[in-house]
Design a protein around this motif. Structure first.
Motif, PDB file in Angstrom:
ATOM      1  N   LEU A  24      22.197 -34.117 -18.450  1.00 23.73           N
ATOM      2  CA  LEU A  24      23.432 -34.845 -19.331  1.00 23.73           C
ATOM      3  C   LEU A  24      24.807 -34.035 -19.341  1.00 23.73           C
ATOM      4  N   ALA A  25      24.997 -32.860 -19.461  1.00 30.55           N
ATOM      5  CA  ALA A  25      26.516 -31.956 -19.246  1.00 30.55           C
ATOM      6  C   ALA A  25      26.715 -32.258 -17.912  1.00 30.55           C
ATOM      7  N   ASN A  26      26.691 -32.838 -17.127  1.00 32.14           N
ATOM      8  CA  ASN A  26      27.107 -32.836 -15.925  1.00 32.14           C
ATOM      9  C   ASN A  26      26.910 -34.564 -15.403  1.00 32.14           C
ATOM     10  N   PHE A  27      26.452 -35.327 -15.326  1.00 33.91           N
ATOM     11  CA  PHE A  27      26.168 -36.952 -15.314  1.00 33.91           C
ATOM     12  C   PHE A  27      26.804 -37.531 -16.591  1.00 33.91           C
ATOM     13  N   GLY A  28      26.026 -36.962 -18.105  1.00 34.87           N
ATOM     14  CA  GLY A  28      26.403 -38.129 -19.057  1.00 34.87           C
ATOM     15  C   GLY A  28      25.604 -39.221 -19.362  1.00 34.87           C
ATOM     16  N   ARG A  29      24.549 -39.141 -18.428  1.00 37.28           N
ATOM     17  CA  ARG A  29      23.167 -39.215 -18.410  1.00 37.28           C
ATOM     18  C   ARG A  29      21.537 -38.581 -17.714  1.00 37.28           C
ATOM     19  N   GLU A  30      20.291 -39.447 -18.550  1.00 31.59           N
ATOM     20  CA  GLU A  30      19.585 -38.574 -17.695  1.00 31.59           C
ATOM     21  C   GLU A  30      18.948 -39.538 -16.331  1.00 31.59           C
ATOM     22  N   LEU A  31      19.158 -38.884 -15.722  1.00 27.60           N
ATOM     23  CA  LEU A  31      18.770 -39.440 -14.064  1.00 27.60           C
ATOM     24  C   LEU A  31      17.130 -40.068 -14.335  1.00 27.60           C
ATOM     25  N   GLU A  32      17.313 -41.018 -13.381  1.00 28.60           N
ATOM     26  CA  GLU A  32      15.622 -41.431 -13.102  1.00 28.60           C
ATOM     27  C   GLU A  32      15.688 -41.210 -11.502  1.00 28.60           C
ATOM     28  N   GLY A  33      14.239 -40.765 -10.870  1.00 26.42           N
ATOM     29  CA  GLY A  33      14.180 -40.157  -9.863  1.00 26.42           C
ATOM     30  C   GLY A  33      12.292 -40.632  -9.546  1.00 26.42           C
ATOM     31  N   ARG A  34      11.911 -40.544  -8.407  1.00 27.78           N
ATOM     32  CA  ARG A  34      10.994 -39.501  -8.083  1.00 27.78           C
ATOM     33  C   ARG A  34      10.702 -38.489  -7.264  1.00 27.78           C
ATOM     34  N   HIS A  35       9.152 -38.157  -7.066  1.00 28.96           N
ATOM     35  CA  HIS A  35       9.336 -37.066  -6.366  1.00 28.96           C
ATOM     36  C   HIS A  35       8.970 -37.392  -5.340  1.00 28.96           C
ATOM     37  N   ASP A  36       9.536 -36.332  -4.400  1.00 26.61           N
ATOM     38  CA  ASP A  36       9.755 -36.445  -2.913  1.00 26.61           C
ATOM     39  C   ASP A  36       9.564 -34.599  -2.351  1.00 26.61           C
ATOM     40  N   ALA A  37       9.537 -34.189  -1.193  1.00 30.03           N
ATOM     41  CA  ALA A  37       9.625 -33.300  -0.182  1.00 30.03           C
ATOM     42  C   ALA A  37      10.749 -33.200   0.558  1.00 30.03           C
ATOM     43  N   MET A  38      11.092 -32.225   1.003  1.00 30.02           N
ATOM     44  CA  MET A  38      11.713 -31.441   2.021  1.00 30.02           C
ATOM     45  C   MET A  38      10.491 -30.276   2.698  1.00 30.02           C
ATOM     46  N   LEU A  39      11.449 -31.155   3.751  1.00 34.48           N
ATOM     47  CA  LEU A  39      10.907 -29.523   5.091  1.00 34.48           C
ATOM     48  C   LEU A  39      11.758 -28.807   5.844  1.00 34.48           C
ATOM     49  N   GLY A  40      11.561 -28.132   6.575  1.00 31.66           N
ATOM     50  CA  GLY A  40      12.290 -27.463   7.263  1.00 31.66           C
ATOM     51  C   GLY A  40      12.533 -26.081   6.267  1.00 31.66           C
ATOM     52  N   TYR A  41      12.834 -25.726   5.448  1.00 31.70           N
ATOM     53  CA  TYR A  41      13.271 -25.087   4.960  1.00 31.70           C
ATOM     54  C   TYR A  41      12.107 -23.765   3.654  1.00 31.70           C
ATOM     55  N   ASP A  42      12.592 -22.512   3.480  1.00 28.08           N
ATOM     56  CA  ASP A  42      12.646 -22.103   2.744  1.00 28.08           C
ATOM     57  C   ASP A  42      12.879 -21.818   1.304  1.00 28.08           C
ATOM     58  N   GLN A  43      12.373 -21.371   0.500  1.00 31.21           N
ATOM     59  CA  GLN A  43      13.047 -20.676  -0.830  1.00 31.21           C
ATOM     60  C   GLN A  43      13.535 -19.858  -1.105  1.00 31.21           C
ATOM     61  N   HIS A  44      13.513 -19.571  -1.673  1.00 32.83           N
ATOM     62  CA  HIS A  44      14.647 -17.605  -2.173  1.00 32.83           C
ATOM     63  C   HIS A  44      15.426 -18.250  -3.410  1.00 32.83           C
ATOM     64  N   TRP A  45      16.137 -16.889  -4.290  1.00 35.03           N
ATOM     65  CA  TRP A  45      16.765 -17.225  -5.403  1.00 35.03           C
ATOM     66  C   TRP A  45      17.858 -16.706  -5.258  1.00 35.03           C
ATOM     67  N   VAL A  46      18.806 -17.693  -5.752  1.00 35.43           N
ATOM     68  CA  VAL A  46      20.264 -16.710  -6.258  1.00 35.43           C
ATOM     69  C   VAL A  46      20.252 -15.645  -7.400  1.00 35.43           C
ATOM     70  N   GLU A  47      21.192 -15.054  -8.147  1.00 40.67           N
ATOM     71  CA  GLU A  47      21.712 -15.050  -9.083  1.00 40.67           C
ATOM     72  C   GLU A  47      23.265 -16.011  -9.405  1.00 40.67           C
ATOM     73  N   ILE A  48      23.301 -16.542 -10.575  1.00 43.86           N
ATOM     74  CA  ILE A  48      23.933 -17.293 -10.977  1.00 43.86           C
ATOM     75  C   ILE A  48      25.107 -16.150 -12.173  1.00 43.86           C
ATOM     76  N   THR A  49      26.485 -16.190 -11.758  1.00 45.58           N
ATOM     77  CA  THR A  49      27.771 -15.394 -12.982  1.00 45.58           C
ATOM     78  C   THR A  49      28.579 -15.887 -13.278  1.00 45.58           C
ATOM     79  N   ASP A  50      28.737 -17.318 -12.867  1.00 43.44           N
ATOM     80  CA  ASP A  50      29.150 -18.348 -13.523  1.00 43.44           C
ATOM     81  C   ASP A  50      28.850 -18.693 -14.722  1.00 43.44           C
ATOM     82  N   PRO A  51      29.982 -18.841 -15.794  1.00 42.06           N
ATOM     83  CA  PRO A  51      29.451 -18.949 -17.136  1.00 42.06           C
ATOM     84  C   PRO A  51      29.416 -20.087 -17.955  1.00 42.06           C
ATOM     85  N   GLN A  52      29.810 -20.811 -17.070  1.00 49.79           N
ATOM     86  CA  GLN A  52      29.725 -22.208 -17.460  1.00 49.79           C
ATOM     87  C   GLN A  52      28.461 -22.990 -16.590  1.00 49.79           C
ATOM     88  N   VAL A  53      28.220 -22.624 -15.296  1.00 47.69           N
ATOM     89  CA  VAL A  53      26.179 -22.697 -14.877  1.00 47.69           C
ATOM     90  C   VAL A  53      25.198 -22.606 -15.979  1.00 47.69           C
TER      91      VAL A  53
END
Length: 117
Positions: A24-53
């Motif tokens: 809602l904050a970025n697109f002004g609407r709730e998005l409609e989507g469907r479940h999917d998956a991505m291959l060939g990547y590993d998930q990690h975590w990043v610290e967010i410091t941007d106040p708006q984000v």
């Protein structure tokens, strides 16, 4: 979900772009989507410091993907159809730790996704 038109693109989200408040904050609407998956990547975590984000997501750490291997576990998420303007808004939302790349999802859909820069 019907095929993307010339005026629309697919975006795969495995993180905060799935949150209704972030949409809602970025697109002004709730998005409609469907479940999917991505291959060939590993998930990690990043610290967010941007106040708006931080204000939008309410989270100090966001998931981030880095290239993995053929035996990396599938990364679950949602695929959304966006306009070019909405994709530009998503680019503005993502911090400099991320870059946008094109990938083929498990479903065969070609979509943009934000991964480690």
């Amino acid at each position: 979900m019907s095929a993307a038109t010339p005026a629309s693109v697919y975006l795969f989200s495995y993180g905060t772009l799935q949150d209704k408040a972030v949409q809602l904050a970025n697109f002004g609407r709730e998005l409609e989507g469907r479940h999917d998956a991505m291959l060939g990547y590993d998930q990690h975590w990043v610290e967010i410091t941007d106040p708006q984000v931080l204000a939008g997501s309410g989270k100090t750490h966001h998931p981030i993907l880095r290239p993995g291997s053929a035996d990396s576990a599938p990364i679950p998420g949602m695929v959304f159809r966006l306009t070019a303007e909405e994709l530009a808004a998503a680019d503005r939302y993502e911090v400099s730790d991320y870059k946008r790349v094109s990938v083929n999802l498990s479903s065969g859909i070609q979509a943009w996704v934000y991964v480690s820069a």
